[in-house]
Design an enzyme around this catalytic site. Structure first.
Site, short mmCIF file in Angstrom:
data_model
loop_
_atom_site.label_atom_id
_atom_site.label_comp_id
_atom_site.label_asym_id
_atom_site.label_seq_id
_atom_site.Cartn_x
_atom_site.Cartn_y
_atom_site.Cartn_z
CB SER A 170 22.44 28.52 60.63
OG SER A 170 22.87 29.77 61.11
CB SER A 171 26.85 29.69 59.50
OG SER A 171 26.41 30.26 60.71
NE ARG A 172 24.66 31.81 51.89
CZ ARG A 172 23.57 32.46 52.31
NH1 ARG A 172 22.94 32.03 53.41
NH2 ARG A 172 23.12 33.51 51.67
CG LEU A 173 28.58 25.87 57.99
CD1 LEU A 173 28.99 25.64 59.44
CD2 LEU A 173 29.74 25.55 57.05
CB ILE A 229 18.08 34.28 53.19
CG1 ILE A 229 17.38 35.41 52.42
CG2 ILE A 229 17.07 33.49 54.01
CD1 ILE A 229 16.35 34.92 51.43
#
Length: 211
Positions: free
Chosen positions: A187-190, A8
């Site tokens: 977003s982008s696991r950041l 997700i």
């Protein structure tokens, strides 16, 4: 679908050091209200982790019942969590609100609240829940469900809503935080992670952690 394929991308909100309250308790109250207003299911459900005598962690879901100088919850003092807190009074609490893409983690020392506070909450509960506090020898092995139903039936013949008292083995605890982390999915696991650490003179240091 493989579990490893589930992903997700979080894009709902952001979190910055300059935007948070100086007090993690006050910041948490803001997030609690937003969770409540967003109609998050069981928004006061929290994962409570204690340490067993053998040094292994033990976790379960309990319900948050108050936020003041710390986090307040209630249980049977003779339960597994109660016995573990008696031996080691430090615990961790985690909230996860997926609708808001948020997580909050607390770490600190736990102690029993006053008898007066426990009484006040106990007598605010439904009568059936009050009876349950007397009936269940929480965390001990019982022969079957019929055991509980028999104990409940026996007690209901002896006690009324007007005569019931709070069991001495049942009451509240308060975790006073020493560390708190607010996690906002990005977003982008950041992800955004804002960490509070209490100093020896009770001043909160606020830092950003890498996701």
């Amino acid at each position: 679908m493989k579990l490893a394929d589930i992903r997700i991308d979080y894009t709902l909100k952001s979190l910055d050091e300059k935007d948070v309250n100086e007090s993690p308790i006050d910041q948490f109250k803001i997030w609690v209200e937003e969770a409540h207003q967003s109609k998050v299911d069981e928004w006061n459900a929290m994962n409570l982790s204690t340490v067993r005598p053998d040094g292994r962690p033990n976790s379960r879901i309990v319900l948050l019942k108050d936020v003041d100088t710390g986090l307040v919850f209630f249980t049977n003092y003779n339960s597994a969590k109660g016995n573990e807190l008696e031996q080691n009074p430090f615990a961790a609490i985690t909230f996860f609100w997926p609708v808001l893409e948020r997580q909050v983690r607390f770490m600190g020392k736990v102690s029993k609240i006053s008898s007066q506070e426990s009484d006040e909450y106990f007598f605010s509960r439904p009568f059936a829940s009050q009876i349950g506090a007397w009936v269940s020898p929480q965390s001990t092995v019982i022969r079957d469900r019929a055991y509980l139903e028999e104990k409940e039936s026996e007690l209901l013949q002896k006690i009324s809503q007007e005569s019931i008292t709070r069991p001495e083995h049942w009451g509240g605890y308060r975790l006073i935080p020493e560390e708190v982390e607010f996690w906002q999915g990005r977003s982008s696991r950041l992800h955004d992670r804002i960490h509070y650490q209490k100093s020896a003179d009770s001043v909160w240091k606020i830092e950003r952690l890498a996701p």
